[in-house]
Motif scaffolding. Structure first.
Motif, mmCIF file in Angstrom:
data_model
loop_
_atom_site.group_PDB
_atom_site.id
_atom_site.type_symbol
_atom_site.label_atom_id
_atom_site.label_comp_id
_atom_site.label_asym_id
_atom_site.label_seq_id
_atom_site.Cartn_x
_atom_site.Cartn_y
_atom_site.Cartn_z
ATOM 1 N N GLU A 36 -54.462 29.128 -11.460
ATOM 2 C CA GLU A 36 -53.902 28.234 -12.463
ATOM 3 C C GLU A 36 -52.472 28.640 -12.838
ATOM 4 O O GLU A 36 -51.569 27.809 -12.910
ATOM 5 C CB GLU A 36 -54.813 28.303 -13.696
ATOM 6 N N GLU A 37 -52.308 29.942 -13.069
ATOM 7 C CA GLU A 37 -50.997 30.447 -13.456
ATOM 8 C C GLU A 37 -49.987 30.267 -12.333
ATOM 9 O O GLU A 37 -48.816 29.985 -12.561
ATOM 10 C CB GLU A 37 -51.113 31.935 -13.787
ATOM 11 N N THR A 76 -55.613 39.528 -13.864
ATOM 12 C CA THR A 76 -56.243 38.317 -14.411
ATOM 13 C C THR A 76 -57.367 37.906 -13.489
ATOM 14 O O THR A 76 -57.344 38.205 -12.302
ATOM 15 C CB THR A 76 -55.292 37.111 -14.417
ATOM 16 N N GLU A 77 -58.271 37.178 -14.057
ATOM 17 C CA GLU A 77 -59.337 36.652 -13.206
ATOM 18 C C GLU A 77 -58.746 35.732 -12.152
ATOM 19 O O GLU A 77 -57.738 35.065 -12.381
ATOM 20 C CB GLU A 77 -60.327 35.863 -14.064
ATOM 21 N N TRP A 97 -59.702 33.454 -2.575
ATOM 22 C CA TRP A 97 -58.637 33.062 -3.501
ATOM 23 C C TRP A 97 -57.269 33.040 -2.840
ATOM 24 O O TRP A 97 -56.455 32.178 -3.158
ATOM 25 C CB TRP A 97 -58.667 33.964 -4.734
ATOM 26 N N ARG A 149 -57.184 29.801 -1.274
ATOM 27 C CA ARG A 149 -57.033 28.684 -2.200
ATOM 28 C C ARG A 149 -55.600 28.590 -2.700
ATOM 29 O O ARG A 149 -55.076 27.493 -2.881
ATOM 30 C CB ARG A 149 -57.988 28.852 -3.393
ATOM 31 N N ALA A 186 -59.500 32.861 -10.826
ATOM 32 C CA ALA A 186 -59.316 31.433 -11.092
ATOM 33 C C ALA A 186 -58.103 31.221 -11.974
ATOM 34 O O ALA A 186 -57.337 30.284 -11.789
ATOM 35 C CB ALA A 186 -60.560 30.879 -11.769
ATOM 36 N N LEU A 187 -57.932 32.117 -12.932
ATOM 37 C CA LEU A 187 -56.801 32.026 -13.832
ATOM 38 C C LEU A 187 -55.512 32.267 -13.060
ATOM 39 O O LEU A 187 -54.485 31.635 -13.331
ATOM 40 C CB LEU A 187 -56.986 33.057 -14.946
#
Ligand SMILES: Nc1ncnc2c1ncn2[C@@H]1O[C@H](COP(=O)(O)OP(=O)(O)OP(=O)(O)O)[C@@H](O)[C@H]1O
Ligand SMILES: Nc1ncnc2c1ncn2[C@@H]1O[C@H](COP(=O)(O)OP(=O)(O)OP(=O)(O)O)[C@@H](O)[C@H]1O
Ligand SMILES: [Mg+2]
Ligand SMILES: [Mg+2]
Lengths: 337, 305, 262, 305, 262
Positions: free
Chosen positions: A169-170, A162-163, A185, A188, A165-166
């Protein structure tokens, strides 16, 4: 049957010094990504370090969103050089049967971590869980799958692409429990989603270094305009030096570029953590490339190993480095067929 | 000698003496077929099937031949334009491992389900849009606007609401297909000769009976055209939706396959993906829409056999 | 109270038109199609409308059928929903002849078997036995018109089933037929009319037909459309009939030529 | 008392006594408007404009109100559903820096140029497909199949063939829009009552005159519907094409903006992007297609003004 | 040689139909519309076709116009492209009345000013002055038919301009008109016909009209369509004329009833 003449232009000039070629190019079309792993590129652009060294050659920076388009542009001759992940760079070399591109310098190393939900404490806890990587066949995807294969967890752990950013979120929502991601990432996830680091990829490699971002150049361009490539490399050396010396300035420069390119900058904590995990170096860690190429097969994203012999051409880089009084980097014999 | 003159209209035909004049003209005359009246006596069954099957096969063969020739001439390096044979091998590999069925099944069944749901939503929506003035004024332009939103734009919203599930995928597909089908229906209804709904009215048809017995059948040709476009939208949206993520739960579809090919810069994989998608597109057209269209038009006397 | 009063007055009226005006378009483009029509049709009455081409006959029928709104004036129907036969055949192109005729019956919820029987009966009434499975585009102009006639009869029969007075509006229903078929169908129409007691408003451009069929002939003038004259032609035969035809024809000619001169 | 009965049809209207019965019915009766005959006497200019403008504004206000309410209820965290105000701020930021004009200009001018080229290619293609039987048999299904290929599938090919130039972008746009417009035209032509081309023929119209004077105008309503869908396709394809790369030469368009928002999962940016795209979609619909459609249908007496 | 020979024989023939058959559909659904028609029309001749509804008159015109292919048989025209007036009005719904009438002139490349003059002339010929800017859907049925008539006249005038014999095919052109307008237009048609020497094949279901207008009346039988009889009715007046009408009407009735009985 297929005539073979068409590719002569891109035949490797592996013997002798790169000839004078056709002089400096009118313009250099340089690809890069708006990622913190491309810091030397971003800093070089922000500070005008490339332009300074390129002289009369006009620099056309082109921002890409995905590796595929950058490589296709290189293949198609509408891009001359690009910063790119080490995994895709090998792929770009291999898919063109060793014709289209040459690796001329490293850019960044390290900076990928397997981050997990706090309740996961060992690799065995991953069984039955979902781990995210950014994209099929990218550096982290290969690394995760290789690692899973080593631990004999291949079929026990679900891998999802998945990307980034996704993925964040997930992860926040809890529908995935682990992620093998590059900076920023992984930072983050740690800082914003309470993830913990289960494994830093650097621990898997001898010496704790492995190539993350490299600079590749179209073979034709390298043969035709070695001076221009040399100018680019000078700029890159200057940029890496700057980044090492003035980390704060580099961070500001990166954020300025990110803001311009994507409309958003990274917050201070994230970029700080990312910078500690990354190291910026011109060494492509050539000795590790054959292993990376093997890993791709182990990870089942490639059917056959890419023969990386002839992929590297570090002579120009070493000329620049020695000229600047720094030590040369090792091609590990991969600069010859 | 007027009858030697060009303008002299002379039609001569005899029963059963081979291909009729009109047919031969049609094949040779190209654009002149624009004016050819319908071919005279009926043609045999075999010849009709041949006429339906041969031209597309001819087109395909021609296309592959050109491709092979371009490849053989080696104007472009192999990694940019693989040979038809390479593609054939990749394809055969997919067939041998049975992966191709999984890919097709995953995508096609999703697209079909999505399309059917879209149809069920778009039909009443289209009827309302077409016939209730205030609905049209309020949301008509919005529906057209929605159509022009790229499917990927919905991905974040879909993921937030439904997570990485089939529901997300269907949402993206629906948002692509519903406006298109609804607009097609609206266009179809707008073109209905006004006398027909009036006939319905004087026969005492209520709103629903009017929709069922007059508007929908009368708008059918335009509606079908809208459905065709709607199918294209839902298929394309699906391809976008399938890129959201590849995970074991979602299963791999054609969109994912294409995307993987692109991430690996594997031109043979990309081309195989394109061809598979195209095959599905052409197949649905030939198996579903073309016959439906033919029946619809023939029943209305709108097309010569 | 007003309602009860009206009711008492209207029991003898199936259709009442009061000072009916119809203007198409606006501003300089406006066309006054009807300009103050007053007309009453009694239940079971057969009224023929005649007038020049473009004088507003179709418009008047549309107003009665509720398909257009009058610009001003008032229309009162005491009948059930009128059956209408349009000037254009207006068949549904996607339905076979059978299903076209069946449509009003389906809409009224008539059962399948009854529908089939009714359609067969109507098909033979309009002399189109055996064409039930054809589509409108496979028919000749006159055949289409007869199918439309059969459909409107189906609708009329259905409409009258609810116990109220029935009403049929027919717009040049025989214009595309040869003389012989027309004679046959005129007779059939009269038979149906007598059997069902339906009020009929019948537009025709054939004065002879109007006199033969109608109980009353109403002449409209054109631009603007007004009722210029009416004749009671009920039960006329022989020379009375041709005298009426001549009178009405002469008046029609007069009306048209004044218009042409104006 | 028959006139008290439901079935009694009684229409009563007087000149100029306020809103006519039909209008009020239409507004109140919802679905009943299905059967409402055209409103009687003409309405004033102001009221007509109000009738056109108010419903969409009402719909928009309603939508924003619901959004604000959902946000205020805080069912979903802020970062997933930002408040309308946040979006307003992002949008205002774009306007203040002038970036919004650059984004809109880049995308809209590309889409318009691409669409016009697509129209120029699709029109003759559609005519050939509709009227020359062998062309239709050979490539008709292919054209429909092409329509269902997602635009991103063309990106690798476009980049390889045309490089990082506008040409690549136009290629992707054309491949999206041409099949759709051509199919729309084919559907439009298929629905032409056969009598009209026959009239053209007996008047001695040649192929071109027939196309120009009969087929194209007769197919116009269906063709317009196809153009609308074609515009949607070209706009969506453009959004996909704009993701290829951004360089000073290419400039940043809306697709790039949306993508940036998505790759950061920055919901305010994503929603602003969606709204901008929607505004363009709705704007084109209102400014271009709706008037064209209205003129076309009115001229044919197909719609009650 | 055959050509030269034919030429010699045919100089007196504008249209020659030889053993013309037309079957619609195939197999059990087949309808034989025409079954061996032999007919010749001389240049400048006015031939009226009459026959029952659905007997094949329209089909015959379509064959002559080249709009359908005969199933077998042979059609020879020595005229220029025929002007056709269809049974349906077949006006272009997107064109104004003016532009509809203008269309054949545009297609023939006539200049703008000449076109405008011609259209005005034709509009007044069909008594539709001032409706040039209306669209077909704003017209009454009879007005549409008159526009179609004007258009076919424009086409005929244009077609005859190339020096060859001209031909007009007209399919029930007056069916939607009131008696008075019809009389006027019949007279106009005859005037045009005399002035231009055009051959006319004129389908009508009104025997009276056929006798009044035609030089020859041809009666078709229905199912299958064959020529059953022909009458020379050129120049008949008064009682001769009504005698002819009666004869032909009787024969028509006979043909139709045999068919109905069969
Ligand atoms: N929808 C419309 N828009 C504008 N004008 C119209 C419309 N319908 C009818 N008219 C005009 O109203 C007048 C009356 O038309 P109508 O159709 O009622 O005539 P008619 O008596 O039925 O004629 P015909 O015998 O030729 O059918 C005509 O002048 C016509 O042009
Ligand atoms: N396209 C078609 N397909 C099948 N049958 C047709 C077609 N066109 C005409 N027919 C049949 O051919 C026969 C003759 O039709 P045609 O239209 O020539 O009759 P017509 O003499 O013009 O009748 P009318 O006076 O009613 O116009 C009819 O039985 C009709 O059903
Ligand atoms: Mg009328
Ligand atoms: Mg006919």
């Amino acid at each position: 049957s297929r005539a073979d003449s068409g590719d002569s232009g891109s035949a490797p000039a592996s013997s002798g010094a790169p000839s004078a070629g056709k002089g400096p190019a009118a313009e250099l079309r340089l690809g890069y990504f708006p990622n913190v792993t491309h810091t030397p590129a971003l800093v070089g652009l922000e500070k005008g370090l490339f332009t300074k060294e390129l002289g009369s050659t006009k620099l056309v920076p082109t921002k890409f969103n995905a590796g595929g388009e950058a490589v296709n542009a290189l293949y198609g001759g509408s891009l001359d050089a690009t910063f790119i992940g080490s995994g895709p760079s090998l792929n770009a070399y291999g898919k063109s049967d060793g014709k289209a591109v040459r690796l001329v310098a490293g850019t960044a190393s390290r900076g990928a971590q397997l981050v997990v939900k706090p309740e996961i404490n060992s690799e065995q806890d991953l069984v039955g869980k979902t781990v995210v990587t950014p994209q099929l066949g990218n550096t982290q995807d290969i690394a995760l799958k290789k690692w899973l294969a080593d631990k004999q967890l291949t079929d026990k752990v679900k891998v999802q692409n998945t990307e980034n950013a996704l993925a964040l979120e997930e992860f926040k929502k809890g529908s995935v429990q682990a992620a093998w991601l590059p900076e920023p990432w992984s930072s983050r996830l740690v800082l914003e989603a309470g993830a913990k680091v289960l494994l830093d990829e650097k621990d898997l490699w001898p010496g704790g270094e492995f190539p993350t971002t490299v600079l590749i150049v179209s073979t034709t361009f390298l043969n035709d305009h070695p001076e221009t490539v040399k100018g680019l490399l000078k700029g890159l050396v200057a940029s890496v030096d700057y980044t090492k010396k003035d980390t704060a300035g580099a961070k500001t420069a990166v954020n300025a570029q990110l803001k311009a390119l994507t409309g958003k900058e990274l917050n201070a904590a994230t970029i700080d953590r990312a910078f500690t995990n990354l190291s910026f170096t011109l060494d492509p860690y050539a000795a590790l490339l054959p292993q990376l190429s093997k890993d791709a097969v182990t990870a089942k994203v490639a059917q056959k190993e890419t023969d990386v012999k002839g992929f590297l051409d570090l002579r120009l880089l070493n000329e620049v480095l020695t000229g600047a009084g720094q030590s040369a980097v090792d091609a590990a014999g991969l600069d010859k067929k | 000698m007027p009858q030697l003159d060009q303008d002299t209209a002379e039609h001569k035909t005899a029963h059963g003496d081979g291909p009729s004049g009109a047919e031969v003209d049609g094949a040779i005359g190209g654009l002149d077929a624009l004016d050819a009246p319908d071919a005279g006596p009926q043609r045999s069954r075999g010849r009709r099937i041949a006429a339906a099957v041969l031209p597309p096969i001819g087109a395909a063969v021609l296309f592959i031949a050109i491709w092979q020739a371009v490849w053989a001439a080696a104007w472009v390096p192999e990694h940019r334009l693989p040979s038809p044979l390479t593609i054939g091998e990749v394809f055969w590999g997919l067939v041998e491992t049975g992966q191709v069925w999984e890919l097709l099944w995953t995508s096609v069944h999703r697209a079909v389900i999505g399309f059917i749901i879209a149809l069920a939503i778009a039909t009443p929506l289209g009827l309302l849009l077409a016939r209730v003035r205030i609905v049209r004024a309020a949301i008509g332009p919005l529906v057209s606007g929605l159509q022009s939103l790229p499917s990927v734009a919905w991905v974040p919203a879909a993921v937030i609401w439904f997570g990485l599930t089939d529901a997300s995928i269907y949402m993206v597909v629906l948002l692509g297909a519903v406006p298109s089908i609804a607009n097609g229906l609206v266009a179809g209804i707008d073109q209905i000769p006004p006398i027909l709904p009036r006939v319905g009215k004087v026969m005492g048809a209520g709103s629903l009976a009017n929709a069922r017995h007059i508007l929908l059948p009368a708008a059918l040709p335009g509606y079908l055209a809208g459905m065709k476009q709607g199918w294209a939208f839902s298929w394309r949206s699906l391809m976008a939706a399938e890129l959201i993520a590849s995970s074991p739960e979602l299963g791999d579809g054609l969109g994912q396959f294409l995307h993987n090919g692109m991430s690996l810069f594997d031109m043979p994989m990309v081309i195989t993906g394109i061809l598979l998608i195209l095959v599905v597109g052409v197949g649905i057209e030939l198996l579903v829409f073309a016959p439906l269209e033919k029946v619809t038009l023939n029943a209305r006397g709108l097309r010569k056999s | 109270m007003a309602i009860a009063l009206e009711n008492a007055v209207q029991t003898e009226v199936a259709v009442r038109l009061e000072d009916l005006h119809k203007v198409f378009g606006t501003g300089r483009q406006a066309v006054t199609a009807l300009d103050g029509i007053d007309l009453a049709v009694r239940p079971g009455e057969f009224v023929c409308l005649v007038g020049a081409s473009g004088c507003g006959k179709t418009t008047l029928l549309n107003l009665i059928a509720g398909l257009e709104q009058p610009s001003s004036g008032r229309i009162t129907l005491t009948t059930s929903r009128p059956a209408v036969m349009f000037q254009e055949h207006a068949l549904m192109p996607w339905l076979t002849v059978h299903r076209n005729i069946e449509l009003p019956l389906r809409l009224a919820g008539v059962g399948r078997a009854e529908r089939a029987a009714k359609v067969e009966e109507l098909l033979s009434l309009v002399r189109l036995e055996g064409t039930g499975r054809k589509r409108p585009h496979e028919l000749s102009g006159g055949m289409r018109q007869r199918v439309a006639l059969a459909r409107s009869l189906a609708s009329a029969v259905q409409g009258s089933a609810d116990g109220k007075h029935a009403l049929m509006l027919m717009d040049e229903p025989f214009s595309a037929l040869d003389a012989i078929t027309r004679d046959l169908l005129q007779a059939e129409l009269l038979r149906v009319w007598r059997a069902t007691g339906t009020a009929v408003v019948f537009v025709t451009h054939d004065v002879r037909e109007a006199v033969r069929l109608g109980q009353r002939v109403v002449l409209l003038s054109s631009r603007p459309g007004r009722v210029v004259d009416e004749w009671d032609v009920d039960g006329l035969t022989g020379s009375d009939e041709s005298a009426a035809v001549d009178t009405i024809g002469a008046k029609l000619r007069e009306v048209i030529s004044t218009h042409a001169a104006a």
